[in-house]
Motif scaffolding. Structure first.
Motif, PDB file in Angstrom:
ATOM      1  N   MET A   1      -5.439 -37.921   0.086  1.00 36.16           N
ATOM      2  CA  MET A   1      -4.156 -37.212   0.028  1.00 36.16           C
ATOM      3  C   MET A   1      -3.162 -37.855   1.000  1.00 36.16           C
ATOM      4  O   MET A   1      -3.555 -38.408   2.028  1.00 36.16           O
ATOM      5  CB  MET A   1      -4.410 -35.743   0.414  1.00 36.16           C
ATOM      6  N   THR A   2      -1.932 -37.790   0.678  1.00 37.20           N
ATOM      7  CA  THR A   2      -0.925 -38.438   1.520  1.00 37.20           C
ATOM      8  C   THR A   2      -0.446 -37.473   2.610  1.00 37.20           C
ATOM      9  O   THR A   2      -0.622 -36.275   2.516  1.00 37.20           O
ATOM     10  CB  THR A   2       0.286 -38.857   0.682  1.00 37.20           C
ATOM     11  N   SER A   3       0.163 -38.039   3.625  1.00 37.75           N
ATOM     12  CA  SER A   3       0.757 -37.224   4.675  1.00 37.75           C
ATOM     13  C   SER A   3       2.162 -37.742   4.911  1.00 37.75           C
ATOM     14  O   SER A   3       2.572 -38.723   4.299  1.00 37.75           O
ATOM     15  CB  SER A   3      -0.058 -37.357   5.958  1.00 37.75           C
ATOM     16  N   LEU A   4       2.863 -37.070   5.809  1.00 38.31           N
ATOM     17  CA  LEU A   4       4.214 -37.528   6.118  1.00 38.31           C
ATOM     18  C   LEU A   4       4.182 -38.956   6.663  1.00 38.31           C
ATOM     19  O   LEU A   4       5.061 -39.767   6.373  1.00 38.31           O
ATOM     20  CB  LEU A   4       4.864 -36.574   7.136  1.00 38.31           C
ATOM     21  N   VAL A   5       3.148 -39.261   7.411  1.00 37.82           N
ATOM     22  CA  VAL A   5       3.041 -40.599   8.003  1.00 37.82           C
ATOM     23  C   VAL A   5       2.839 -41.669   6.924  1.00 37.82           C
ATOM     24  O   VAL A   5       3.543 -42.681   6.901  1.00 37.82           O
ATOM     25  CB  VAL A   5       1.887 -40.654   9.034  1.00 37.82           C
ATOM     26  N   THR A   6       1.917 -41.416   5.995  1.00 33.05           N
ATOM     27  CA  THR A   6       1.694 -42.428   4.949  1.00 33.05           C
ATOM     28  C   THR A   6       2.929 -42.531   4.042  1.00 33.05           C
ATOM     29  O   THR A   6       3.307 -43.621   3.619  1.00 33.05           O
ATOM     30  CB  THR A   6       0.451 -42.115   4.092  1.00 33.05           C
ATOM     31  N   ASP A   7       3.558 -41.402   3.760  1.00 30.67           N
ATOM     32  CA  ASP A   7       4.781 -41.433   2.958  1.00 30.67           C
ATOM     33  C   ASP A   7       5.855 -42.279   3.637  1.00 30.67           C
ATOM     34  O   ASP A   7       6.536 -43.091   3.010  1.00 30.67           O
ATOM     35  CB  ASP A   7       5.325 -40.008   2.751  1.00 30.67           C
ATOM     36  N   THR A   8       5.988 -42.050   4.955  1.00 29.56           N
ATOM     37  CA  THR A   8       6.993 -42.800   5.711  1.00 29.56           C
ATOM     38  C   THR A   8       6.678 -44.294   5.678  1.00 29.56           C
ATOM     39  O   THR A   8       7.577 -45.122   5.530  1.00 29.56           O
ATOM     40  CB  THR A   8       7.040 -42.299   7.170  1.00 29.56           C
ATOM     41  N   ARG A   9       5.388 -44.600   5.758  1.00 31.99           N
ATOM     42  CA  ARG A   9       5.000 -46.005   5.728  1.00 31.99           C
ATOM     43  C   ARG A   9       5.339 -46.647   4.373  1.00 31.99           C
ATOM     44  O   ARG A   9       5.783 -47.789   4.308  1.00 31.99           O
ATOM     45  CB  ARG A   9       3.506 -46.130   6.012  1.00 31.99           C
ATOM     46  N   VAL A  10       5.151 -45.897   3.310  1.00 29.46           N
ATOM     47  CA  VAL A  10       5.489 -46.419   1.975  1.00 29.46           C
ATOM     48  C   VAL A  10       6.978 -46.737   1.902  1.00 29.46           C
ATOM     49  O   VAL A  10       7.387 -47.813   1.452  1.00 29.46           O
ATOM     50  CB  VAL A  10       5.111 -45.392   0.874  1.00 29.46           C
ATOM     51  N   VAL A  11       7.801 -45.801   2.367  1.00 33.64           N
ATOM     52  CA  VAL A  11       9.258 -46.000   2.315  1.00 33.64           C
ATOM     53  C   VAL A  11       9.660 -47.150   3.239  1.00 33.64           C
ATOM     54  O   VAL A  11      10.463 -48.011   2.868  1.00 33.64           O
ATOM     55  CB  VAL A  11      10.000 -44.702   2.713  1.00 33.64           C
ATOM     56  N   PHE A  12       9.066 -47.165   4.424  1.00 35.02           N
ATOM     57  CA  PHE A  12       9.358 -48.220   5.397  1.00 35.02           C
ATOM     58  C   PHE A  12       9.063 -49.602   4.809  1.00 35.02           C
ATOM     59  O   PHE A  12       9.898 -50.506   4.851  1.00 35.02           O
ATOM     60  CB  PHE A  12       8.522 -47.967   6.662  1.00 35.02           C
ATOM     61  N   SER A  13       7.874 -49.753   4.228  1.00 30.53           N
ATOM     62  CA  SER A  13       7.544 -51.096   3.737  1.00 30.53           C
ATOM     63  C   SER A  13       8.365 -51.462   2.512  1.00 30.53           C
ATOM     64  O   SER A  13       8.695 -52.629   2.307  1.00 30.53           O
ATOM     65  CB  SER A  13       6.043 -51.254   3.476  1.00 30.53           C
ATOM     66  N   ARG A  14       8.718 -50.472   1.708  1.00 31.55           N
ATOM     67  CA  ARG A  14       9.588 -50.787   0.565  1.00 31.55           C
ATOM     68  C   ARG A  14      10.953 -51.301   1.051  1.00 31.55           C
ATOM     69  O   ARG A  14      11.486 -52.270   0.521  1.00 31.55           O
ATOM     70  CB  ARG A  14       9.809 -49.531  -0.298  1.00 31.55           C
ATOM     71  N   GLU A  15      11.486 -50.638   2.075  1.00 31.63           N
ATOM     72  CA  GLU A  15      12.799 -51.041   2.602  1.00 31.63           C
ATOM     73  C   GLU A  15      12.741 -52.416   3.254  1.00 31.63           C
ATOM     74  O   GLU A  15      13.681 -53.192   3.188  1.00 31.63           O
ATOM     75  CB  GLU A  15      13.273 -50.024   3.644  1.00 31.63           C
TER      76      GLU A  15
END
Lengths: 245, 309
Positions: A1-15
C-alpha cells in the motif's frame, strides 16, 4: 500500500525526470543571475566585493527558478496532464510537496555552478558554512516553489494572472533583500520594508555562512525565515491542491 | 458498476447535471450522447471524483465518489479531453510514473508500460518527448496511460474529438478490443453519432443535464423515430388506394408509411403494385431531433470537416 511518502516520491521523480533528461535546462533558467554576476559584480567597489555579492546571487538564482516553476503546472493544467494526476490515487498533498521538493535539485546545481564560476575570480567559500547555507536555502526554495504552484492553481485558465503577480513581486523581493546593493545606507522606510522581507534574512545568513561565520545570529534568523516561508508555502499550497479540480 | 441517484451539479445558476439516475452494469459499453454543454463531461467528472456533486449521490465500482475517493480512483481509468502526458516528459517515463502512482513497483510498471506501448503501436515514439508527437500518437498515449493499472472500469471523455477519420477508426477498434479481451466496463461521451451507433450497445441521450432516452441504438431508432417506407405509384388513384390500405400518408403519387420494421412493411406493400419502394432508416440524429427538438448533426458534421482539412 502507498503512503504519503511514497506518493511524494512518485511525484518528485516524475518532476525531476525532464531535468535529468535535459540537464541544460538548469543552465537556461539561470542566465539572468549569470548576467548580474558578469555585468554587475565588476561595478562593485572594493576587493572583497565578490565575497559579499555571490551568496546573494545564489539566493537570487533560487528566487528566479522557484518562483517561475508554477508555470510548468499551469501548462499541465491547460494540457490536461494535471487532471490526469488528479484522477490517480496519489494523495493531494503529495502532488504539491513532491513538486516543491524537486526545486531543491536544480537550485543545488545552480549554486554549485555559480560557486565554480566565481572561485577562479577570488571567491572563497567556506565548505561547512556553504553546506549549511544550502540547507537553509533548500527550505526557502521549497517554500517559494510551493507558493508559485499555489499561484498557478489560482491562475487556472488565466495565464496572465500568474505572470503578472510573479513579475510584480520578483523585483521588490530581490531589491529589498539587499542582493545588489547594501540596504544599510538606504532611507528608513526602505530599511523597514527590507526587514519584513524574509529573503533579507536568508541573504544575510548566506553571506555569513559562505564566509565561514557559522555561529552568527544571522544563521538562526535565516533558518527561521526559511522555515517560515517553507511552512507557509506548503500550507497554502496543499490547501490549494486539495481544492484543485 | 455505476449507480447514481438524483446526481446534480450546479454551477452558479446553471444546472449542468440535473437529477441524473444512471445505472451501468459490469461489462457494459455505454455511450453518453448529447450536444456540447449537455452535461456529459460534468457527469463524467463527478463519477471520476474530479468534482463533487452539488447534491445526489453516486457509487462507482462499489464506492462512494465523495466519501471514498481513493477507493474509486484505484479502480477506474479516465481518459479526459486533454492530453494526459506532460509535454516535457517522454511517453515511456510518463507511463511508468502513472503505474507508480497506482502503487505498482518500478519493475511491474516498466513491464506494463512496455506491453501497452507494443499493443498501441507506440514503439517508435515512446522514448521521444511528448511535445514532438502527433495528435493521434498523443491520444494513443493517453489511452495507454488510462489503462496502465488495468482498470475494471474505463471512462473516456470524447476520446476521438480532433482525430482524423483513420485515427478515430483505430481508436474505436482499440476500445472494442479492450472490452472483448478483458471485459472492461466502458463509459464514453461523444457527440459523434456514428461512434455511438457503431460501438455502444447502449446509448444514453443527455440534454440539459437530464437523461432523455436510454436504450440500444436500434431500439432508440425504432421506438422514437421508426423506419419510413416510401412507395411510388404510377398514378395518384393507385396511391390513394394504397394509402387507404396501409394507413400511410399520401403526397401526390407517393405513400409514406412509418413503422418499427421498414423492410417488412416494404415486403408486405409489394402486393399493392408500387413502381418503386424506398426504405429510410433513421439515424441517431433523427432520434435526437425527435427527443430534444435540436439536431446534433450540425456540430458533429462541422467538426468532421475540420478534422479532415
Amino acid at each position: 500500500m502507498t503512503s504519503l511518502v511514497t506518493d511524494t516520491r512518485v511525484v518528485f521523480s516524475r518532476e525531476l525526470r525532464p531535468v535529468l533528461r535535459d540537464p541544460f535546462s538548469v543552465i537556461f533558467s539561470m542566465v539572468q543571475p549569470l548576467f548580474f554576476l558578469g555585468l554587475f559584480a565588476p561595478l562593485l567597489p572594493g576587493d572583497g566585493s565578490l565575497q559579499w555579492f555571490v551568496p546573494g546571487i545564489i539566493v537570487m538564482s533560487c528566487l528566479f527558478g522557484s518562483s517561475m516553476t508554477g508555470s510548468n503546472l499551469l501548462f499541465e493544467i491547460q494540457t490536461g496532464s494535471h487532471e490526469r494526476m488528479l484522477v490517480t490515487p496519489l494523495r493531494r498533498p503529495a502532488l504539491l510537496i513532491g513538486r516543491a521538493l524537486k526545486e531543491i535539485v536544480p537550485m543545488f546545481a545552480q549554486a554549485a555552478l555559480i560557486v565554480a564560476v566565481c572561485v577562479p575570480f577570488g571567491f572563497e567559500p567556506h565548505l561547512g558554512g556553504a553546506l549549511l547555507g544550502l540547507l537553509i536555502l533548500a527550505g526557502f526554495c521549497v517554500g517559494l516553489g510551493a507558493l508559485s504552484y499555489t499561484l498557478a492553481l489560482a491562475s487556472k485558465n488565466k495565464e496572465w494572472l500568474f505572470w503578472t503577480v510573479q513579475q510584480t513581486l520578483l523585483f521588490p523581493l530581490l531589491l529589498l533583500a539587499g542582493v545588489l546593493l547594501p540596504i544599510e545606507n538606504g532611507p528608513g522606510w526602505l530599511q523597514t520594508l527590507s526587514k519584513i522581507n524574509p529573503m533579507t534574512y536568508v541573504v544575510s545568513a548566506e553571506r555569513a555562512l559562505f564566509s565561514g561565520d557559522v555561529l552568527a545570529r544571522s544563521t538562526l534568523e535565516g533558518l527561521v525565515a526559511a522555515v517560515v516561508v517553507c511552512g507557509l508555502g506548503l500550507a497554502v499550497g496543499v490547501r490549494a491542491m486539495r481544492r484543485s479540480d | 458498476m455505476i449507480q447514481t441517484r438524483e446526481l446534480t451539479k450546479r454551477f452558479k445558476d446553471v444546472r449542468a447535471v440535473d437529477g441524473l439516475d444512471l445505472t451501468v452494469a459490469r461489462g457494459e459499453l455505454v455511450a453518453l450522447l448529447g450536444p456540447n454543454g449537455a452535461g456529459k463531461s460534468t457527469t463524467l467528472r463527478m463519477l471520476t471524483t474530479l468534482i463533487p456533486p452539488t447534491s445526489g449521490s453516486a457509487t462507482v465500482a462499489g464506492f462512494d465518489v465523495v466519501r471514498q475517493q481513493r477507493e474509486v480512483r484505484l479502480r477506474i481509468g479516465y481518459i479526459g479531453q486533454g492530453n494526459g502526458a506532460g509535454h516535457s516528459q517522454r511517453g515511456r517515463d510518463e507511463l511508468i510514473s502513472q503505474g507508480r502512482a497506482y502503487g505498482m513497483g518500478v519493475r511491474a510498471a516498466r513491464a506494463r508500460a512496455g506491453e501497452l506501448i507494443d499493443s498501441l503501436g507506440l514503439g517508435e515514439v515512446a522514448d521521444r518527448t511528448v511535445s514532438t508527437l502527433s495528435g493521434g500518437q498523443r491520444r494513443r498515449l493517453d489511452i495507454a496511460m488510462g489503462l496502465i493499472h488495468a482498470p475494471e472500469l474505463l471512462f473516456l471523455d470524447e476520446p476521438s474529438t480532433g482525430l482524423d477519420p483513420q485515427n478515430r477508426a483505430n481508436l474505436q477498434e482499440h476500445i472494442v478490443r479492450l472490452r472483448a479481451e478483458h471485459g472492461t466496463t466502458i463509459v464514453l461521451t461523444t457527440h459523434y453519432l456514428d461512434e455511438a451507433d457503431s460501438m455502444a450497445e447502449r446509448v444514453v441521450v443527455i440534454d440539459h443535464g437530464r437523461i432523455v432516452a436510454d436504450d440500444t441504438p436500434r431500439r432508440l431508432k425504432a421506438v422514437h423515430v421508426g423506419d419510413r417506407v416510401i412507395l411510388g405509384f404510377a398514378s395518384e388513384s393507385a396511391a390513394i388506394e394504397a394509402a387507404r390500405e396501409t394507413g400511410g400518408t399520401r403526397h401526390g403519387a407517393e405513400v409514406r408509411i412509418t413503422g418499427e420494421d421498414g423492410p417488412r412493411i416494404a415486403a408486405r406493400s409489394a402486393v399493392l403494385g408500387p413502381i418503386s419502394i424506398e426504405v429510410v432508416r433513421p439515424t441517431l440524429d433523427d432520434v435526437f431531433l425527435t427527443l430534444t427538438g435540436t439536431s446534433l448533426r450540425e456540430g458533429g458534421a462541422a467538426e468532421l470537416v475540420e478534422a479532415r482539412s
